[in-house]
Design a protein around this motif. Structure first.
Motif, PDB file in Angstrom:
ATOM      1  N   ILE A   1      43.011  37.151  37.063  1.00  0.00           N
ATOM      2  CA  ILE A   1      43.497  37.407  35.710  1.00  0.00           C
ATOM      3  C   ILE A   1      44.989  37.093  35.676  1.00  0.00           C
ATOM      4  O   ILE A   1      45.781  37.707  36.389  1.00  0.00           O
ATOM      5  CB  ILE A   1      43.263  38.873  35.305  1.00  0.00           C
ATOM      6  N   GLY A   2      45.381  36.126  34.855  1.00  0.00           N
ATOM      7  CA  GLY A   2      46.805  35.807  34.745  1.00  0.00           C
ATOM      8  C   GLY A   2      47.050  34.323  34.716  1.00  0.00           C
ATOM      9  O   GLY A   2      46.133  33.516  34.852  1.00  0.00           O
TER      10      GLY A   2
ATOM     11  N   ILE B   1      35.905  41.608  43.943  1.00  0.00           N
ATOM     12  CA  ILE B   1      37.184  41.269  44.570  1.00  0.00           C
ATOM     13  C   ILE B   1      38.175  40.874  43.473  1.00  0.00           C
ATOM     14  O   ILE B   1      37.827  40.108  42.566  1.00  0.00           O
ATOM     15  CB  ILE B   1      37.030  40.104  45.580  1.00  0.00           C
ATOM     16  N   ALA B   2      39.396  41.403  43.556  1.00  0.00           N
ATOM     17  CA  ALA B   2      40.486  40.976  42.674  1.00  0.00           C
ATOM     18  C   ALA B   2      41.307  39.927  43.417  1.00  0.00           C
ATOM     19  O   ALA B   2      41.853  40.195  44.486  1.00  0.00           O
ATOM     20  CB  ALA B   2      41.356  42.160  42.283  1.00  0.00           C
ATOM     21  N   LEU B   3      41.375  38.729  42.860  1.00  0.00           N
ATOM     22  CA  LEU B   3      42.031  37.603  43.510  1.00  0.00           C
ATOM     23  C   LEU B   3      43.497  37.518  43.096  1.00  0.00           C
ATOM     24  O   LEU B   3      43.822  37.558  41.906  1.00  0.00           O
ATOM     25  CB  LEU B   3      41.316  36.303  43.144  1.00  0.00           C
ATOM     26  N   ILE B   4      44.383  37.399  44.087  1.00  0.00           N
ATOM     27  CA  ILE B   4      45.811  37.171  43.859  1.00  0.00           C
ATOM     28  C   ILE B   4      46.180  35.869  44.560  1.00  0.00           C
ATOM     29  O   ILE B   4      45.898  35.696  45.746  1.00  0.00           O
ATOM     30  CB  ILE B   4      46.671  38.318  44.424  1.00  0.00           C
TER      31      ILE B   4
ATOM     32  N   LEU C   1      55.607  39.913  43.406  1.00  0.00           N
ATOM     33  CA  LEU C   1      54.634  41.001  43.461  1.00  0.00           C
ATOM     34  C   LEU C   1      54.099  41.199  42.049  1.00  0.00           C
ATOM     35  O   LEU C   1      54.611  42.007  41.275  1.00  0.00           O
ATOM     36  CB  LEU C   1      55.288  42.286  43.983  1.00  0.00           C
ATOM     37  N   THR C   2      53.088  40.434  41.704  1.00  0.00           N
ATOM     38  CA  THR C   2      52.570  40.438  40.343  1.00  0.00           C
ATOM     39  C   THR C   2      51.993  41.795  39.961  1.00  0.00           C
ATOM     40  O   THR C   2      51.462  42.532  40.808  1.00  0.00           O
ATOM     41  CB  THR C   2      51.490  39.351  40.179  1.00  0.00           C
ATOM     42  N   THR C   3      52.063  42.121  38.675  1.00  0.00           N
ATOM     43  CA  THR C   3      51.516  43.381  38.172  1.00  0.00           C
ATOM     44  C   THR C   3      50.032  43.516  38.479  1.00  0.00           C
ATOM     45  O   THR C   3      49.524  44.631  38.638  1.00  0.00           O
ATOM     46  CB  THR C   3      51.755  43.474  36.660  1.00  0.00           C
ATOM     47  N   LYS C   4      49.327  42.397  38.583  1.00  0.00           N
ATOM     48  CA  LYS C   4      47.889  42.454  38.850  1.00  0.00           C
ATOM     49  C   LYS C   4      47.579  43.115  40.190  1.00  0.00           C
ATOM     50  O   LYS C   4      46.502  43.682  40.378  1.00  0.00           O
ATOM     51  CB  LYS C   4      47.288  41.045  38.817  1.00  0.00           C
ATOM     52  N   VAL C   5      48.509  43.036  41.135  1.00  0.00           N
ATOM     53  CA  VAL C   5      48.327  43.729  42.413  1.00  0.00           C
ATOM     54  C   VAL C   5      48.211  45.231  42.174  1.00  0.00           C
ATOM     55  O   VAL C   5      47.292  45.898  42.680  1.00  0.00           O
ATOM     56  CB  VAL C   5      49.508  43.435  43.358  1.00  0.00           C
TER      57      VAL C   5
END
Length: 416
Positions: free
Chosen positions: A226-227, A305-308, A323-327
């Protein structure tokens, strides 16, 4: 808490998808709950979503609409801004006419480049303490990619470089006169502290009222990004695609079980589709539009799984200290993080400390992680990455508001 409520003016850039200004939105909401008065000034564009529970002064620079003439006028306005900082000048004039400066205790400016110049000049003119909050800085990016300047157009590149150099100079002036500087990673602190020794780390985070674990079963093994992607030279999912192809080819993971969901900007669709074709994963690929920030927890709940996506942080890398907010939102939702490739920096350290997933560029580690989460999903219908409550609390927006309040009170005391 101070003896009386503080009257705080918050000056920010536009609230645009996918994040819609969550850091400043949540900070204003929490400071108001703590008894302070916040007034928000930000640029408004066609896809902005402004908070309804905060006093907002909207500033519109571009003309609304999508007609040929509107696009032409807006392109001219963008050029005037890049050449003459016209947007900063117009916002500065708006603030002079609108704000009751005798009643304003403090300014918080949160932005990338615009409108830091306006915040600095205004604070100096009215002798008001300034706190600068820098989520992103020029030094961390290949700025031409980040600002969407055409890479093939020499004139556009020349204008872009001039704009970045000029606004960065203005930013550095503001840094040196601010009562305090706040930023979002140890790398950012080390980069900005030479300009202002009162530079502090307040991580990005998650709204604890919106992000929490939900044991929601899903019909597919969903890996979700997401992003914004911006450009594959900045964020590249190739390692994930290659790992999945290997697992599918070796019959360890059925292709029909996989859903690769990318909530990204529309112009990345053809690039992602081409990559999926190369790795024979087209049936699993889903390219979806941005969702509102209030929907993100539901998207994470459906995910295994949340992908960064990162770039290794090095002297040659175009990205540093991100360090994206999605983390943090994945930490709030207690979903496994897969951060690829490893940045070998702040993010990798954070993932290790919080035990929230894997940060790696090793293919075997990535495949093993995916397979482990697949087996968990196959057994339970969902995945869960528990986080120590004391660790999790450190990344909540409420805790961050308390950290900001301490800096605000210190700035007021020092000015007195």
């Amino acid at each position: 808490m101070s003896e009386r409520p503080l009257n705080i003016l918050m000056i920010t850039d536009a609230f645009v998808p996918p994040m819609q200004g969550t850091r400043m939105r949540n900070l204003a909401q929490n400071l108001c709950r703590m008894g302070h008065n916040c007034q928000l000034v930000c640029e408004v564009v066609d896809d902005s979503v402004l908070p309804e529970d905060i006093s907002v002064i909207p500033f519109r620079y571009l003309v609304s609409g999508k007609s040929f003439w509107t696009r032409s006028i807006n392109n001219l306005l963008r050029l005037c801004d890049k050449l003459f900082l016209l947007k900063e000048r117009k916002l500065e004039h708006l603030l002079q006419r609108t704000i009751h400066w005798s009643e304003t205790d403090l300014i918080i400016a949160s932005a990338y480049l615009f409108p830091l110049r306006t915040a600095h000049r205004t604070a100096q003119r009215y002798h008001i303490p300034l706190i600068m909050d820098l989520r992103d800085i020029v030094e961390q990016w290949d700025s031409l990619h980040y600002l969407h300047f055409p890479q093939h157009n020499k004139l556009a590149r020349a204008i872009a470089k001039r704009y970045i150099q000029r606004t960065t100079t203005e930013r550095n002036k503001a840094l040196q006169t601010a009562q305090a500087v706040v930023t979002v990673s140890p790398w950012h602190v080390n980069t900005l502290r030479p300009y202002n020794p009162s530079t502090h780390l307040i991580y990005n985070g998650f709204d604890e009222k919106q992000f929490f674990f939900q044991a929601q079963k899903s019909s597919h093994f969903c890996i979700t990004y997401i992003g914004k992607l911006y450009d594959l030279s900045l964020r590249n999912p190739q390692l994930l695609f290659a790992a999945l192809q290997d697992l599918v080819t070796n019959k360890k993971l059925p292709l029909q079980d996989i859903a690769l969901r990318f909530y990204v900007e529309p112009d990345m669709a053809s690039t992602l589709t081409g990559m999926a074709q190369h790795y024979q994963l087209v049936p699993s690929l889903q390219i979806l539009p941005f969702v509102r920030h209030t929907q993100v927890n539901d998207m994470l709940a459906q995910s295994a799984i949340a992908l960064i996506l990162n770039n290794p942080s090095s002297a040659e890398s175009p990205i540093h200290g991100v360090l994206t907010t999605k983390v943090y939102e994945a930490i709030g939702a207690e979903k496994p993080l897969l951060c690829i490739p490893a940045d070998h920096d702040c993010l990798e350290e954070l993932v290790k400390q919080t035990r929230t997933g894997l940060s790696s560029d090793d293919m075997e580690e990535i495949k093993s992680f995916i397979l482990d989460k697949y087996n968990e999903w196959k057994t339970n219908g969902f995945t869960h990455q528990p986080v120590d409550p004391d660790v999790k609390r450190l990344f909540t927006r409420q805790y961050q508001a308390q950290q900001f309040e301490q800096l605000l009170l210190k700035a007021i005391d020092e000015r007195r």
